[in-house]
Design a protein around this motif. Sequence first.
Motif, short mmCIF file in Angstrom:
data_model
loop_
_atom_site.label_atom_id
_atom_site.label_comp_id
_atom_site.label_asym_id
_atom_site.label_seq_id
_atom_site.Cartn_x
_atom_site.Cartn_y
_atom_site.Cartn_z
N PHE A 3 0.85 -1.20 0.00
CA PHE A 3 0.00 0.00 0.00
C PHE A 3 0.89 1.25 0.00
O PHE A 3 1.82 1.34 0.80
CB PHE A 3 -0.89 -0.04 1.26
N ASN A 4 0.62 2.20 -0.87
CA ASN A 4 1.49 3.38 -0.98
C ASN A 4 1.23 4.42 0.11
O ASN A 4 0.12 4.54 0.63
CB ASN A 4 1.34 4.03 -2.35
N ALA A 5 2.28 5.20 0.38
CA ALA A 5 2.20 6.24 1.42
C ALA A 5 1.78 7.59 0.86
O ALA A 5 1.75 8.58 1.57
CB ALA A 5 3.58 6.38 2.08
N ASP A 6 1.45 7.64 -0.43
CA ASP A 6 1.20 8.94 -1.06
C ASP A 6 -0.28 9.27 -1.24
O ASP A 6 -0.63 10.31 -1.80
CB ASP A 6 1.92 9.02 -2.41
N GLY A 7 -1.17 8.37 -0.79
CA GLY A 7 -2.61 8.64 -0.89
C GLY A 7 -3.23 8.21 -2.21
O GLY A 7 -4.42 8.40 -2.42
N SER A 8 -2.44 7.60 -3.08
CA SER A 8 -2.98 7.27 -4.40
C SER A 8 -3.83 5.98 -4.39
O SER A 8 -4.65 5.77 -5.28
CB SER A 8 -1.87 7.17 -5.44
N PHE A 9 -3.64 5.14 -3.38
CA PHE A 9 -4.46 3.92 -3.29
C PHE A 9 -5.67 4.20 -2.38
O PHE A 9 -5.53 4.80 -1.32
CB PHE A 9 -3.67 2.75 -2.70
N GLU A 68 -5.93 9.16 -11.83
CA GLU A 68 -5.83 10.63 -11.85
C GLU A 68 -4.36 11.01 -11.82
O GLU A 68 -4.01 12.17 -11.86
CB GLU A 68 -6.44 11.21 -10.56
N ASP A 69 -3.48 10.00 -11.68
CA ASP A 69 -2.07 10.27 -11.40
C ASP A 69 -1.16 9.95 -12.58
O ASP A 69 0.02 10.27 -12.56
CB ASP A 69 -1.65 9.43 -10.18
N ASP A 70 -1.71 9.29 -13.60
CA ASP A 70 -0.91 8.87 -14.74
C ASP A 70 -0.49 10.05 -15.59
O ASP A 70 -1.24 11.00 -15.76
CB ASP A 70 -1.77 7.94 -15.62
N LYS A 75 -4.85 10.93 -7.11
CA LYS A 75 -3.66 11.77 -7.17
C LYS A 75 -2.85 11.62 -5.90
O LYS A 75 -3.42 11.45 -4.83
CB LYS A 75 -4.08 13.24 -7.29
N ARG A 76 -1.54 11.70 -6.00
CA ARG A 76 -0.68 11.78 -4.83
C ARG A 76 -1.12 13.00 -4.00
O ARG A 76 -1.42 14.05 -4.57
CB ARG A 76 0.74 11.88 -5.39
N ILE A 77 -1.21 12.89 -2.67
CA ILE A 77 -1.73 14.00 -1.85
C ILE A 77 -0.78 15.19 -1.88
O ILE A 77 -1.18 16.33 -2.10
CB ILE A 77 -1.94 13.54 -0.38
MG LIG Z 1 2.57 7.18 -6.30
#
Ligand SMILES: [Mg+2]
Length: 223
Positions: free
Chosen positions: A80-86, A118-120, A194-196
């Motif tokens: 699980f990612n730490a950037d809020g994207s999941f 939203e992040d691609d 999106k990454r936060i």
């Molecule tokens: Mg990311």
Amino acid sequence: MNDLTLLIPAKNEAESLPAVLNELQKYSYKIDIILHATDLETIQAIKKYDINIIYQNNLGYGDALIHGIKQCRTKYFCIFNADGSFNPLEIKKMHDSLMAQKLDFIFASRYQANSGSEDDTIITLVGNYIFTYIGKIFFQLNISDILYTFVIGRTEQANILDLKQKDFSFCVELPIKAKKMKMQLGSINSYERKRIAGKKKVNAFKDGFLILKHMIRLFFTKL
Ligand SMILES: [Mg+2]
Ligand SMILES: Nc1nc2c(ncn2[C@@H]2O[C@H](COP(=O)(O)OP(=O)(O)OP(=O)(O)O)[C@@H](O)[C@H]2O)c(=O)[nH]1
């Protein structure tokens, strides 16, 4: 769900990780954050949360996950990612689907029906398409988004794979080795947010090259 641990690799995520942990609070999953002891800002930012911090000895995304999987004491783990994207809402549906289909690993995908991102960027989209295609043609991988690495897996099976890649080529090492070992892989729809805040750590060209190099090596080795 007490048979699952979220493994969250984090590097310079002081801005995003607290928001991710706030959102996860209502789910009561076991959480391990894997980071380097020199990342003082991130450590400071998550001090008040009741989570387990694992310190990695080396640097790198893959190194963090290899370390996290080795220390994982539950039957299943979730990267699980730490950037809020999941979106944590998707974890249960992934877990249920893995159990129902008796899979060893389930890979979330941004590129199948009812999914998206939203992040691609155009570069990550094309890169991902190429690597996913190589995975299909050369390794018969039935997953549609090889680099996303939002995965739930059986800890016991991951430990058999002898994973070694300390950088982002971990993303291809995991599914390719699992396929070579004839483990059961599945894919499920996901929507990437999106990454936060903070900066992405992936460098499309440098990491893309490392990933390609490792895929070539895996093609010429038995396991
Ligand atoms: Mg990311
Ligand atoms: N421990 C550790 N974590 C890392 C390292 N590099 C990246 N991460 C974490 O791995 C996760 C994925 O990194 P991102 O930069 O979001 O990479 P990405 O999601 O593939 O790239 P984008 O979504 O395109 O920004 C995040 O939680 C990062 O903090 C590292 O060297 N060590």
